[in-house]
Design an enzyme around this catalytic site. Structure first.
Site, PDB file in Angstrom:
ATOM      1  N   GLY A  89       0.826  -1.205   0.000  1.00 44.14           N
ATOM      2  CA  GLY A  89       0.000   0.000   0.000  1.00 44.14           C
ATOM      3  C   GLY A  89       0.854   1.245   0.000  1.00 44.14           C
ATOM      4  N   GLY A 143       0.033   8.807   2.899  1.00 46.64           N
ATOM      5  CA  GLY A 143       0.598  10.140   2.945  1.00 46.64           C
ATOM      6  C   GLY A 143       1.999  10.187   3.517  1.00 46.64           C
ATOM      7  N   GLY A 196       4.296   7.479   3.401  1.00 40.90           N
ATOM      8  CA  GLY A 196       5.266   6.648   2.721  1.00 40.90           C
ATOM      9  C   GLY A 196       4.617   5.457   2.057  1.00 40.90           C
ATOM     10  N   ASP A 233      -3.732   7.105  14.923  1.00 38.22           N
ATOM     11  CA  ASP A 233      -4.398   6.896  13.639  1.00 38.22           C
ATOM     12  C   ASP A 233      -5.147   5.566  13.637  1.00 38.22           C
ATOM     13  OD1 ASP A 233      -5.239   7.444  11.069  1.00 38.22           O
ATOM     14  OD2 ASP A 233      -3.411   6.705  10.112  1.00 38.22           O
TER      15      ASP A 233
END
Length: 548
Positions: free
Chosen positions: A23, A26, A28, A138
């Protein structure tokens, strides 16, 4: 499932062989790697703009050291890191299982023991993470994975390194996802630092999403979602009664009113007596045979938040709560335009792209619009217009950078061609599916036509118009290249995960799809703003769920 490496990707990082891509976000890129013993690992690399900051590298090192102290139960174990490498990277346990976001997208909301197991599993992970002095920052459905034996939470431990460095502390660079952010993360009035209570709020939003398929403060735009988080009670319709009191406490506006992770886990275990008499332990996964619905043990819910017509909170007398009320009212005034100011929010919709994943849209709210000044909500800079295009809020030309031409789709024609960029035939919109996209033609907004890949056996492939149904032939990924077009706009490779990269054949004067690895990918595309979507357009409502 991993994707092939792309042209220009490294073959190794330190002692790790890179074998695929997992994947990109934002901060990396995440690669699938293999250690010297042959064990598969996940390797997260850091973008160059962060890696160049010496303060970031120091914080990265300290945060990784702390994250390595987190017990690995219910979390993806942090195995290794090299903050001095170019680029810096972090190595964690590879969890071969779907995310909660993918499960809900493909199979719908959870219920019964599967839902309770997710709630307990994530609370267990937070207990371990917080116990090591780490704050996740997050937590979201994409960071909750279903592994063999239970739930695994990933991507903890380095968010503070991104968020706390001096050049990354602006409100448009907060690390996180708007729909799962606690109110205090938007509050700039009292300046309180983020605490573990922010993760508890995110837990409540994740559990509500798992139960209903929507976030509890969902709105059409990131700024509206933030306002609801600050001022509105959560929408918990569809959450089982057994979980509502615990989720309400987790979603309390004031962080001091939320339980700790340990208290949260105790509350969940106290209410985990099922009809069969067994306790939820976090080991069940969606689709398992473990059945039974939880019986609620009464839990005192947090205070109900009332909101006046003016957006100020009612019935919150304490000084701490009064500060929060002022913050909410101030955001309401800014959004209403009463101060003639502008507020930078995050480059995401409420559904959950990463904050910090790109430039922020400029939500301008002047008291009145003067000639030559952008209207409220209108993106101003090229970066802001690009961000709005990526969110699916704007029409765009799709410019083939190498030949200075634009994609074109006539109403009567099935094949996507290139043209001069004039007329409705050249207008498209990006319909976001998380990190991927449908590419929708706006030639006739009342008719759903998207770009897809047609395979012609023994001949090759074509790029054609098709229904806007997410399938393996219609879902595309945009990968930023290092090039710019003739106007200095950033360019992207357009990939289909199954078939390859969209390319231009100069000899045949046509588009085709080149399988990744066959040759260098040469064709790049830029996006040119062509204004807001027409009123008749409706993006984000594909006709069916993605085919698996």
């Amino acid at each position: 499932m991993s994707m092939p490496l792309r042209p220009g990707d490294l073959a190794r990082l330190g002692r790790y062989e890179l074998v695929g891509r997992l994947g990109e976000g934002g901060m990396g890129t995440v690669f699938l790697g293999r250690d010297p013993d042959g064990r598969l690992v996940a390797i997260k690399t850091v973008r160059p703009e962060y890696a160049a900051d010496t303060e970031f590298r120091g914080r990265f090192r300290s945060e990784v050291n702390r994250a390595q102290q987190v017990p690995p139960f219910s979390t993806a174990e942090v195995l290794d890191a090299d903050p001095d490498h170019e680029p810096p990277y972090l190595v964690v346990e590879y969890v071969d299982g779907p995310s909660l976001a993918a499960e809900i997208r493909d199979k719908g909301p959870l219920s019964g023991s599967a839902l309770h197991s997710v709630a307990v599993g994530v609370a267990t992970a937070l207990t371990a993470i917080h116990g090591a002095g780490v704050i996740h920052r997050d937590l979201k459905p994409g960071n909750v994975l279903f592994a063999r034996g239970g739930i695994k939470v990933i991507d903890f431990g380095i968010a503070r390194a991104f968020e706390a460095t001096s050049q990354h502390t602006r409100t448009d660079q907060m690390v996180g996802t708007v729909a799962y952010m606690a109110p205090e993360r938007f509050d700039s009035l009292d300046g309180r630092p983020v605490t573990a209570a922010a993760d508890i709020f995110a837990w409540g939003a994740v559990v509500a999403y798992a139960a209903t398929g929507r976030t509890p403060f969902a709105a059409e735009a990131a700024a509206a979602t933030a306002m609801r988080i600050l001022t509105q009670p959560p929408d918990l319709r569809g959450v089982p009664e057994s979980l509502v009191p615990v989720v309400e406490r987790a979603l309390a506006k004031d962080p001091v009113e939320r339980p700790s992770a340990r208290e949260l886990l105790d509350l969940l275990l106290a209410s985990s007596v099922t009809k069969s008499g067994s306790a939820g332990t976090g080991s069940a996964v969606p689709g398992s045979a473990h059945a039974g619905s939880a019986v609620a043990v009464p839990v005192g819910a947090g205070p109900v938040v009332a909101v006046s017509d003016q957006g100020a909170r009612v019935g919150v007398p304490s000084g701490r709560r009064r500060s929060k009320a002022l913050a909410a009212a101030s955001v309401a005034v800014l959004l209403a335009g009463g101060l003639g100011a502008a507020i930078r929010y995050l480059p995401v919709e409420s559904g959950g792209a990463e904050v910090g994943a790109g430039p922020s849209p400029f939500l301008s709210a002047p008291a009145q619009v003067s000639p030559g000044v952008a209207a409220p909500g209108e993106p101003v800079t090229p970066e802001e217009r690009l961000a709005a295009i990526m969110r699916g809020n704007r029409q765009t030309l799709i410019h083939v950078a190498e030949i200075d031409r634009d994609l074109s789709l006539e109403k009567h024609n099935a094949e996507v061609e290139v043209g001069d960029g004039t007329g409705a035939k050249s207008l498209f919109a990006l319909d976001s599916l998380g990190v991927d996209y449908l590419i929708r033609s706006m030639a006739d907004p009342s008719v759903e036509r998207c770009i897809g890949v047609r395979i012609i056996p023994d001949v090759g492939s074509e790029v054609v118009a098709t229904d806007c149904t997410p399938t393996k032939g219609t879902i595309f990924e945009l990968a930023r290249s290092e090039k710019t077009d003739d106007q200095g706009r950033p360019t992207y490779w357009i990939y289909n995960d199954t078939y390859g990269a969209v390319q231009w054949d100069e000899d045949e004067k046509s588009l085709y799809v080149q399988e990744v690895g066959d040759a260098d990918v040469l064709t790049t595309f830029s996006f040119v703003d062509r204004g807001p979507l027409p009123a008749t357009a409706s993006l984000g409502t594909p006709s069916s769920e993605p085919s698996r």
